[in-house]
Design a protein around this motif. Structure first.
Motif, PDB file in Angstrom:
ATOM      1  N   TYR A  70       0.663  -1.159   0.027  1.00  0.00           N
ATOM      2  CA  TYR A  70       0.048   0.005   0.107  1.00  0.00           C
ATOM      3  C   TYR A  70       0.791   1.176   0.118  1.00  0.00           C
ATOM      4  O   TYR A  70       1.788   1.445   0.808  1.00  0.00           O
ATOM      5  N   ASP A  71       0.572   1.896  -1.110  1.00  0.00           N
ATOM      6  CA  ASP A  71       1.654   3.138  -1.246  1.00  0.00           C
ATOM      7  C   ASP A  71       1.069   4.642  -0.766  1.00  0.00           C
ATOM      8  O   ASP A  71      -0.192   4.800  -1.303  1.00  0.00           O
ATOM      9  N   GLN A  72       1.435   5.170   0.268  1.00  0.00           N
ATOM     10  CA  GLN A  72       0.765   6.386   0.771  1.00  0.00           C
ATOM     11  C   GLN A  72       0.618   7.601  -0.280  1.00  0.00           C
ATOM     12  O   GLN A  72      -0.295   8.134  -0.306  1.00  0.00           O
ATOM     13  N   GLU A  73       1.552   7.485  -1.168  1.00  0.00           N
ATOM     14  CA  GLU A  73       1.470   8.545  -2.343  1.00  0.00           C
ATOM     15  C   GLU A  73       0.396   7.988  -3.312  1.00  0.00           C
ATOM     16  O   GLU A  73       0.130   8.681  -4.482  1.00  0.00           O
ATOM     17  N   GLN A  74      -0.044   6.981  -3.282  1.00  0.00           N
ATOM     18  CA  GLN A  74      -0.883   6.233  -4.317  1.00  0.00           C
ATOM     19  C   GLN A  74      -0.424   6.341  -5.743  1.00  0.00           C
ATOM     20  O   GLN A  74      -1.245   6.572  -6.719  1.00  0.00           O
ATOM     21  N   GLN A  75       0.772   6.095  -6.111  1.00  0.00           N
ATOM     22  CA  GLN A  75       1.279   6.298  -7.430  1.00  0.00           C
ATOM     23  C   GLN A  75       1.150   4.846  -8.085  1.00  0.00           C
ATOM     24  O   GLN A  75       1.289   4.775  -9.333  1.00  0.00           O
ATOM     25  N   GLN A  76       0.550   4.068  -7.394  1.00  0.00           N
ATOM     26  CA  GLN A  76       0.110   2.714  -8.408  1.00  0.00           C
ATOM     27  C   GLN A  76      -1.171   2.612  -9.012  1.00  0.00           C
ATOM     28  O   GLN A  76      -1.238   1.836  -9.664  1.00  0.00           O
ATOM     29  N   LEU A  77      -1.895   3.842  -8.713  1.00  0.00           N
ATOM     30  CA  LEU A  77      -2.917   4.117  -9.495  1.00  0.00           C
ATOM     31  C   LEU A  77      -2.788   4.631 -10.682  1.00  0.00           C
ATOM     32  O   LEU A  77      -1.911   5.384 -10.875  1.00  0.00           O
ATOM     33  N   HIS A  78      -3.406   4.299 -11.757  1.00  0.00           N
ATOM     34  CA  HIS A  78      -3.430   4.853 -13.068  1.00  0.00           C
ATOM     35  C   HIS A  78      -4.383   5.960 -13.010  1.00  0.00           C
ATOM     36  O   HIS A  78      -5.718   5.886 -13.127  1.00  0.00           O
ATOM     37  N   THR A  79      -4.077   7.473 -13.183  1.00  0.00           N
ATOM     38  CA  THR A  79      -4.711   8.550 -13.076  1.00  0.00           C
ATOM     39  C   THR A  79      -5.865   8.671 -14.164  1.00  0.00           C
ATOM     40  O   THR A  79      -6.913   9.213 -13.843  1.00  0.00           O
ATOM     41  N   ASN A  80      -5.601   8.077 -15.244  1.00  0.00           N
ATOM     42  CA  ASN A  80      -6.699   8.085 -16.422  1.00  0.00           C
ATOM     43  C   ASN A  80      -7.784   7.007 -16.463  1.00  0.00           C
ATOM     44  O   ASN A  80      -8.502   7.225 -17.501  1.00  0.00           O
ATOM     45  N   LYS A  81      -7.629   6.208 -15.679  1.00  0.00           N
ATOM     46  CA  LYS A  81      -8.301   4.945 -15.614  1.00  0.00           C
ATOM     47  C   LYS A  81      -9.811   5.148 -14.884  1.00  0.00           C
ATOM     48  O   LYS A  81      -9.680   5.909 -14.005  1.00  0.00           O
ATOM     49  N   THR A  82     -11.054   4.693 -15.230  1.00  0.00           N
ATOM     50  CA  THR A  82     -11.908   4.537 -14.179  1.00  0.00           C
ATOM     51  C   THR A  82     -11.727   3.692 -13.110  1.00  0.00           C
ATOM     52  O   THR A  82     -10.940   2.874 -13.175  1.00  0.00           O
ATOM     53  N   VAL A  83     -12.630   3.870 -12.093  1.00  0.00           N
ATOM     54  CA  VAL A  83     -12.501   2.969 -10.998  1.00  0.00           C
ATOM     55  C   VAL A  83     -12.515   1.461 -11.268  1.00  0.00           C
ATOM     56  O   VAL A  83     -12.079   0.599 -10.768  1.00  0.00           O
ATOM     57  N   LEU A  84     -13.762   1.474 -12.278  1.00  0.00           N
ATOM     58  CA  LEU A  84     -13.823  -0.147 -12.571  1.00  0.00           C
ATOM     59  C   LEU A  84     -12.782  -0.781 -13.127  1.00  0.00           C
ATOM     60  O   LEU A  84     -12.059  -1.672 -13.047  1.00  0.00           O
ATOM     61  N   ASP A  85     -12.305   0.345 -14.288  1.00  0.00           N
ATOM     62  CA  ASP A  85     -11.059  -0.496 -15.026  1.00  0.00           C
ATOM     63  C   ASP A  85      -9.805  -0.745 -13.983  1.00  0.00           C
ATOM     64  O   ASP A  85      -8.894  -1.596 -14.671  1.00  0.00           O
ATOM     65  N   GLU A  86      -9.522   0.313 -13.119  1.00  0.00           N
ATOM     66  CA  GLU A  86      -8.632   0.137 -12.209  1.00  0.00           C
ATOM     67  C   GLU A  86      -8.525  -1.174 -11.513  1.00  0.00           C
ATOM     68  O   GLU A  86      -7.242  -1.950 -11.679  1.00  0.00           O
ATOM     69  N   VAL A  87      -9.337  -1.929 -11.335  1.00  0.00           N
ATOM     70  CA  VAL A  87      -9.459  -3.350 -10.823  1.00  0.00           C
ATOM     71  C   VAL A  87      -9.524  -4.252 -11.763  1.00  0.00           C
ATOM     72  O   VAL A  87      -8.843  -5.237 -11.732  1.00  0.00           O
ATOM     73  N   TRP A  88     -10.439  -4.239 -12.716  1.00  0.00           N
ATOM     74  CA  TRP A  88     -10.724  -5.145 -13.758  1.00  0.00           C
ATOM     75  C   TRP A  88      -9.562  -5.442 -14.741  1.00  0.00           C
ATOM     76  O   TRP A  88      -9.599  -6.470 -14.899  1.00  0.00           O
TER      77      TRP A  88
END
Length: 645
Positions: free
Chosen positions: A396-414
Motif C-alpha cells: 500500500y503506497d501512501q502516495e497512491q502512485q500505483q493507481l493509473h490516473t486516467n483509468k476509471t475506478v472499474l477499469d483500475e481493478v478489472w
C-alpha cells in the motif's frame, strides 16, 4: 460557564438537509471533540460556530467579547516575513506599549525629579509597566521559543522566510500562531495532520494545560483519548452528546444503540400484541370494549423511531492462497537514501511470521524510503535485504502512485483481473462504497479517501502473505480505520507497516521498530508498550544480524502468543454475553406465549387455569431477572477487559 451555544441549527444544500436539530454547548475550559463520518458536515458546522458562515435555521450565541481562534484543515500561513517576525506580529499591542514606555523613560531622564511633572509622568510610567507585565510583556519571547521548539522549529529556522516552508510546515506554523494568540475558544479542524509523534505528544500536553476552551475535529483517536473530555457525535444528520474521551464515547454509543434497539423491539412486540388482540376481538360483541380500549392505547402510544446510524462503511479482508515460511525478511547493515545521499543506516532487523511490525520515527527520517528499498523500488546504498522464498507481497503506497490516473475506478481493478466477471468486480467495489456511477469516476477526480479505498480494494483482491503498508490510515475516516484494523488482525500472514497513527498502532502491532538516522531499536508490543519501555530503552544501535534475528523472533513469538491469548479470552467473554442474551430472548418469548394464552376467552374465565399459568409466568419472570443480572455482570466484565486491553 457556557461560552458558546448552538440551538436547533440546520444546514441545507438545495433540497437536501445536511444536518438539523443541532444543539451544542462549549463550556469554559471545556475539551470537546466533534466526530462523525467523512461528509457528515463537521467542517461546515465548525465554520458556523467560528462565525465564518451562518445557519439556515437556528441560532449560535456566545458570551460577550469571546475571542475565537479557528484553524481550518491544512490551513497554512502565506507571508513574506521570517518565521520569527511572523509570529511576533501576535504581540504588536505589546510592542506599542514598549514604545510608550521607552518614550516615558526618555522624558523622565530630562525632568527634575522633584517637580510635579516628574511625579505625573512616573505615575503613568508605573501604570504602563504594570499593565505590560500583566499582559506578558516580559514572557512573550520565551513563549515564542517554547512553541517553535515544540513544533520542531529550532533557532536555525527563525530567519527562514515563511514562504520558503513546505505545506506541512506552514500548517504547523499557522497552528503555532493561533496558540500564541491564546483565544478564549480554540477551534481546530484536523490539527494533527503533518505532525510527527514527538510533536503530537508535545501538543497534547500543551492543550491539556491550555487556559481557554477547545473544540476539535480529528481522526486521531489517540489524540482524542488524551485531550478531550466530552464528545459530540454528528450521526444520522444530528448531534448526540457523550461524556468522556473517544474510547469511552465508543462504548457509550454502543450501549445507547443497544438500549434503543431493546426498547424499540419491546415496543414493536407490544404493538403487534395489541394490534393482534384488536383484529381478533373488535367484531365480537363480548370483547368489543376490550378491543376498543386497546385501540385507544395504540393511538395514544408515543411510538419510538427505528434506531439508525450512519453505518455505511467498507467491509473486506486480506487473504492468502498459501502459508509463507517463517523467515519473511532479513535486513542487514542496510543504508538507504538517494544518489549516495544516506538518509538512515546502518539498519539491521528481522521480520518473522506472523508478526505485525510498526515502524515509527521522526518525519523525514526515511521510513517510506525504507519500505521502497525493501521492495527494490529504490536501490540500497549498501547492506543486504533478504526476502523469504515465494512470498506474495501486497504493498500500500501512501502516495497512491500505483493507481493509473486516467483509468476509471472499474477499469483500475478489472484490468488486473480480466478473467473475473464484471458483476463480481462491481460487487467487490461495492464493499468499498463504490456504488452506482461511482465505478465510472476517473481516478484523478477521486478524493484522497476514495483513492485510499481503491488501493485497499486492489489489495483485498489478490493473494498476499506479506503485507507492506505505508501510512494506510491517511485519508480514511475513523470507521474505515477500524475496519482496516480488523482486517489486519484477522490476516494470517505477516505485516510490516509505517504509521504515525498511534491508536492504529496500538490496535494491530505486535512489535515496534523505532527508526533513527543511525539505526533501529526493536520493542515488543504496541505503542503504549513502547512508551512504557522508552524510559529505560537503549539508544539506537546496530546489532549483528544473528543476535537481532534471535531476539526479534523470540520476542515476536511471545508477543503474538500474548495477543492470541487475549483474543481467546475476549471471545470467551463475548460468547458468555451472547449466550445470556439468547436465554433472555427465549424467556421473553415463553412469557409472551403464556400471556397470550391467559388472554384467550376460554381461559380468562377459568380461575384454576389462570392461577396455574400465573405461577408459570412468575417463575419465568424470576428466572429472567436472574439471567438479566448475570448478563449485566458478563457485559461489565467484557467492557472492563476491552478497557484494559
Amino acid at each position: 460557564m457556557i461560552l458558546l451555544q448552538a440551538n436547533d441549527v440546520m444546514r441545507r444544500f438545495g433540497a437536501d438537509v445536511l444536518f438539523h436539530n443541532i444543539n451544542l454547548q462549549v463550556q469554559d475550559h471545556g475539551r470537546t471533540a466533534l466526530v462523525g463520518r467523512n461528509g457528515a458536515g463537521k467542517t461546515t458546522l465548525l465554520k458556523m460556530i467560528a462565525g465564518i458562515t451562518t445557519p439556515d435555521e437556528g441560532t449560535i450565541s456566545k458570551v460577550k467579547n469571546l475571542s475565537i481562534g479557528y484553524l481550518a484543515q491544512d490551513q497554512g500561513l502565506d507571508s513574506q516575513n521570517s518565521i520569527w517576525a511572523e509570529l511576533d506580529t501576535v504581540f504588536a499591542p505589546l510592542h506599542e506599549q514598549e514604545k510608550e514606555i521607552r518614550q516615558l523613560e526618555e522624558q523622565l531622564a530630562s525632568l527634575d525629579t522633584t517637580s510635579s511633572q516628574y511625579q505625573q509622568v512616573m505615575t503613568t510610567y508605573d501604570r504602563l509597566q504594570t499593565n505590560y507585565k500583566k499582559e506578558g510583556g516580559f514572557e512573550y519571547e520565551s513563549r515564542m521559543r517554547g512553541i517553535l521548539t515544540g513544533f520542531g522549529f529550532g533557532e536555525q529556522y527563525y530567519n527562514t522566510p515563511v514562504n520558503a516552508l513546505s505545506g506541512g510546515q506552514k500548517t504547523k506554523l499557522a497552528l503555532a500562531k493561533i496558540l500564541l494568540q491564546a483565544p478564549d475558544l480554540l477551534i481546530l479542524d484536523e490539527p494533527t495532520n503533518h505532525l510527527d509523534m514527538n510533536v503530537l505528544a508535545w501538543l497534547e500536553d500543551y492543550l491539556k494545560s491550555y487556559q481557554g476552551a477547545l473544540l476539535v475535529v480529528s481522526h486521531d483517536r489517540y489524540f482524542l483519548d488524551h485531550v478531550v473530555k466530552d464528545v459530540y457525535d454528528l450521526d444520522n444528520r444530528t448531534l448526540v452528546h457523550y461524556t468522556g474521551n473517544y474510547t469511552q464515547f465508543t462504548h457509550h454509543k454502543q450501549e445507547r444503540l443497544k438500549a434503543e434497539w431493546k426498547h424499540y423491539d419491546q415496543q414493536q412486540k407490544k404493538i403487534a400484541k395489541l394490534e393482534d388482540f384488536v383484529n381478533r376481538n373488535i367484531v365480537r360483541a363480548s370483547t368489543t370494549k376490550q378491543a376498543q380500549a386497546r385501540r385507544k392505547q395504540l393511538e395514544k402510544m408515543d411510538r419510538l423511531e427505528r434506531p439508525s446510524t450512519d453505518d455505511k462503511s467498507i467491509h473486506f479482508h486480506f487473504h492468502s492462497d498459501k502459508a509463507s515460511g517463517n523467515e519473511v525478511l532479513d535486513v542487514d547493515h542496510l543504508k538507504i537514501g538517494y544518489e549516495n545521499q544516506v538518509l538512515a543506516g546502518p539498519l539491521s532487523f528481522a521480520v518473522r511470521k506472523p508478526q505485525r511490525i510498526g515502524i515509527i520515527g521522526p518525519n523525514g527520517i526515511g521510513k517510506s524510503t525504507l519500505l521502497k528499498t525493501i521492495l527494490h523500488r529504490i536501490p540500497a546504498i549498501s547492506g543486504t535485504i533478504k526476502l523469504g522464498a515465494n512470498l506474495d507481497i501486497g504493498y500500500y503506497d501512501q502516495e497512491q502512485q500505483q493507481l493509473h490516473t486516467n483509468k476509471t475506478v472499474l477499469d483500475e481493478v478489472w484490468d488486473d483481473h480480466p478473467e473475473v466477471p464484471k458483476k463480481d468486480i462491481r460487487s467487490l467495489l461495492g464493499s468499498f462504497l463504490f456504488v452506482g456511477d461511482d465505478v465510472y469516476k476517473v481516478v484523478h477526480d477521486l478524493s484522497g479517501g476514495e483513492k485510499a479505498r481503491l488501493e485497499l480494494t486492489k489489495l483485498s483482491f489478490k493473494p498476499i502473505d506479506f503485507l507492506i503498508l505505508d501510512e494506510p490510515t491517511n485519508h480514511l475516516d475513523i470507521d474505515s480505520r477500524e475496519v482496516l484494523e480488523s482486517a489486519i488482525n484477522e490476516f494470517p500472514g505477516t505485516v510490516l507497516f509505517v504509521s504515525h497513527d498511534r491508536y492504529f498502532i496500538n490496535q494491530v502491532a505486535t512489535d515496534i521498530l523505532d527508526m533513527q538516522r543511525d539505526g533501529v531499536t526493536h520493542y515488543v508490543g504496541n505503542y503504549d508498550d513502547y512508551l512504557a519501555q522508552g524510559a529505560t530503552a537503549p539508544t539506537p544501535t546496530t546489532t549483528t544480524p544473528g543476535s537481532e534475528k534471535k531476539a526479534t523472533v523470540s520476542k515476536g513469538k511471545q508477543s503474538y502468543k500474548q495477543s492470541k491469548e487475549q483474543q481467546r479470552a475476549r471471545r470467551k467473554l463475548q460468547r458468555a454475553v451472547d449466550s445470556l442474551e439468547d436465554q433472555m430472548g427465549q424467556l421473553e418469548e415463553q412469557q409472551q406465549a403464556i400471556e397470550k394464552k391467559m388472554a384467550q376467552p376460554e381461559i380468562a374465565t377459568d380461575i384454576g387455569k389462570l392461577t396455574d399459568l400465573q405461577k408459570q409466568l412468575d417463575q419465568l419472570k424470576k428466572k429472567s431477572d436472574e439471567v438479566e443480572l448475570d448478563w449485566t455482570e458478563a457485559a461489565e466484565k467484557l467492557e472492563e477487559f476491552d478497557q484494559q486491553h
